[in-house]
Design an enzyme around this catalytic site. Structure first.
Site, PDB file in Angstrom:
ATOM      1  N   ILE A 124       0.830  -1.205   0.000  1.00 38.67           N
ATOM      2  CA  ILE A 124       0.000   0.000   0.000  1.00 38.67           C
ATOM      3  C   ILE A 124       0.864   1.254   0.000  1.00 38.67           C
ATOM      4  O   ILE A 124       0.606   2.215  -0.720  1.00 38.67           O
ATOM      5  CB  ILE A 124      -0.925   0.017   1.231  1.00 38.67           C
ATOM      6  CG1 ILE A 124      -1.948  -1.106   1.141  1.00 38.67           C
ATOM      7  CG2 ILE A 124      -1.630   1.361   1.370  1.00 38.67           C
ATOM      8  CD1 ILE A 124      -2.833  -1.214   2.357  1.00 38.67           C
ATOM      9  N   GLU A 125       1.897   1.243   0.823  1.00 35.98           N
ATOM     10  CA  GLU A 125       2.698   2.444   1.023  1.00 35.98           C
ATOM     11  C   GLU A 125       3.479   2.846  -0.227  1.00 35.98           C
ATOM     12  O   GLU A 125       3.530   4.020  -0.586  1.00 35.98           O
ATOM     13  CB  GLU A 125       3.672   2.230   2.190  1.00 35.98           C
ATOM     14  CG  GLU A 125       3.011   2.140   3.555  1.00 35.98           C
ATOM     15  CD  GLU A 125       2.569   3.499   4.070  1.00 35.98           C
ATOM     16  OE1 GLU A 125       2.936   4.519   3.470  1.00 35.98           O
ATOM     17  OE2 GLU A 125       1.843   3.535   5.080  1.00 35.98           O
ATOM     18  N   SER A 126       4.116   1.875  -0.876  1.00 31.12           N
ATOM     19  CA  SER A 126       5.053   2.208  -1.954  1.00 31.12           C
ATOM     20  C   SER A 126       4.887   1.359  -3.199  1.00 31.12           C
ATOM     21  O   SER A 126       5.677   1.498  -4.135  1.00 31.12           O
ATOM     22  CB  SER A 126       6.486   2.028  -1.440  1.00 31.12           C
ATOM     23  OG  SER A 126       6.709   0.666  -1.078  1.00 31.12           O
ATOM     24  N   TYR A 230      -7.218   3.962   4.836  1.00 28.40           N
ATOM     25  CA  TYR A 230      -5.981   3.183   4.953  1.00 28.40           C
ATOM     26  C   TYR A 230      -6.196   1.835   5.638  1.00 28.40           C
ATOM     27  O   TYR A 230      -5.819   0.786   5.104  1.00 28.40           O
ATOM     28  CB  TYR A 230      -4.946   4.008   5.722  1.00 28.40           C
ATOM     29  CG  TYR A 230      -3.576   3.380   5.833  1.00 28.40           C
ATOM     30  CD1 TYR A 230      -2.660   3.501   4.798  1.00 28.40           C
ATOM     31  CD2 TYR A 230      -3.186   2.693   6.979  1.00 28.40           C
ATOM     32  CE1 TYR A 230      -1.395   2.946   4.898  1.00 28.40           C
ATOM     33  CE2 TYR A 230      -1.926   2.134   7.093  1.00 28.40           C
ATOM     34  CZ  TYR A 230      -1.034   2.272   6.042  1.00 28.40           C
ATOM     35  OH  TYR A 230       0.219   1.712   6.146  1.00 28.40           O
TER      36      TYR A 230
END
Length: 417
Positions: A124-126, A230
């Site tokens: 999800i982050e990167s 998120y």
């Protein structure tokens, strides 16, 4: 007195029942606290050689076997799941990018007795890209912002950014997650919310609800929009992985030859020279070692390369008197002395490393993870394609995209702007 004792007990019982019924029907209803409960059995002992073998054979299958999370039937989770499943091939492509890194990440989570599903955070982050940088200057697989990176000992200089280094950033992310989880009394939903929004912001939301006499579980808190998406997104991804066959998703078929190993180098050397020695492209080598800002790296330093390329590279570097130790397998964290490696048949499928689409200079199609602030216009401009083409490739009815969407960008068939 004894004559009235049964009547007294009956009246007390009746009053108690009426009180409980009133509690059930009066006042607003809230979603129950959804806790992710993880059972840690003997098979997950950090000294278990059986677990080590499972991770080396296929870390995604290991993660699948370890998942013990309750996924609520929740409208926010459902919406995120539907959004992710609009482009299943895009999801699979991003998941496949994890292969060089996920071995180390899952093993570190195991050694620290943390849920294996936390390895999905970088997805999800990167989008599992160590070169990723956000508009808030968060960087690396785990997307550390500068202030948090400094707090957790991640060096940032003109020559090295530890936020992009697999080993340093993963160890710091694990420390951060452990600290947050302890501070939120083992509640993983609040932990994940704090990882995204910051501990202080989640604390203030809890205190605000406490002052109003409202529940303080994650689902009841008023948090930033990004954080409201998120946590449900992580739960949706866990559900997709857990039930991949139901959703028609193919999990990565990993090959241990593609996992990264560490070579300690004693002197200055250019990444271009290392790439030539290792028979990797400079793009590949730079991505695996994204922490190094300069093309010439000052020794001593550690280098990460795929297992399959380590033997030849080590031999070349040894001839130039550039290596300090033997090659270290990241899962074992001990130097390997019997070079070149003898691959165990249970671990390997073939003798050549699979080229990832994110590294190839002749990329035909990529999966793009929409970030906060993105629009179809900005994405089209970045890749020099038409908005109408992006709409067509992704079967979109309009140009509205949201953070977390996965878009297919077909570079080979794109028309010039």
């Amino acid at each position: 007195m004894k004559t009235y004792e049964p009547m007294k007990k009956l009246l007390i019982f009746t009053a108690l029942c009426l009180f409980l019924i009133a509690c059930q029907h009066n006042g607003p209803r809230y979603n129950p606290i959804v806790k992710i409960k993880y059972s840690r059995n003997t098979a997950n002992n950090i000294n278990s050689s059986r677990n080590y073998a499972s991770i080396t054979q296929n870390p995604w299958q290991y993660m699948l076997n370890q998942i013990d999370a309750y996924i609520p039937e929740n409208s926010r989770v459902n919406a995120e799941r539907e959004r992710l499943l609009r482009n299943p091939k895009g999801f699979e492509t991003i998941a496949s990018r994890s292969e060089p890194y996920v071995y180390y990440i899952i093993n570190q989570l195991r050694k620290n007795n943390l849920p294996a599903e936390l390895a999905l955070i970088p997805l999800i982050e990167s989008a599992y890209d160590p070169l990723a940088t956000s508009s808030a200057q968060a960087a690396g697989l785990w997307q550390f912002v500068p202030i948090t990176a400094k707090e957790y000992g991640l060096q940032q200089s003109s020559s090295f950014d530890a936020r992009r280094d697999l080993i340093a950033s993963t160890n710091s992310a694990i420390s951060l997650l452990q600290n947050l989880n302890n501070r939120f009394n083992g509640d993983w939903l609040l932990t994940l919310a704090a990882y995204n929004a910051g501990e202080g912001r989640v604390r203030r939301a809890i205190e605000k609800n406490q002052a109003k006499g409202l529940p303080t579980n994650y689902w009841s808190l008023e948090l930033p929009t990004e954080t409201m998406h998120y946590v449900p997104k992580i739960l949706a991804i866990i559900d997709i992985v857990k039930n991949n066959k139901r959703y028609g998703i193919k999990l990565p078929d990993c090959n241990y030859e593609n996992s990264l190993v560490r070579i300690d180098i004693s002197k200055n050397i250019s990444l271009a020279k290392i790439a030539k020695y290792s028979k990797l492209s400079l793009d590949e080598l730079t991505t695996y070692n994204a922490g190094y800002v300069q093309q010439t790296v000052n020794g001593p330093f550690h280098l990460l390369v795929p297992y399959a390329h380590a033997a030849d590279l080590f031999k070349k570097l040894q001839e130039d008197n550039l290596v300090v130790n033997e090659v270290t397998e990241l899962l074992q964290d001990t130097p390997r002395t019997n070079m070149p490696f003898e691959f165990k048949s249970g671990f390997m499928q073939n003798n050549s490393i699979a080229r990832k689409e994110s590294f190839s200079r002749n990329v035909k199609k990529i999966a793009y993870l929409v970030k906060a602030g993105d629009s179809l216009y900005s994405i089209a401009q970045s890749y020099r394609v038409k908005i109408t083409d992006i709409l067509q490739w992704n079967n979109l009815k309009n140009s509205k995209v949201q953070e977390g969407d996965i878009l297919t960008i077909n570079l080979a068939n794109a028309n010039p702007i």
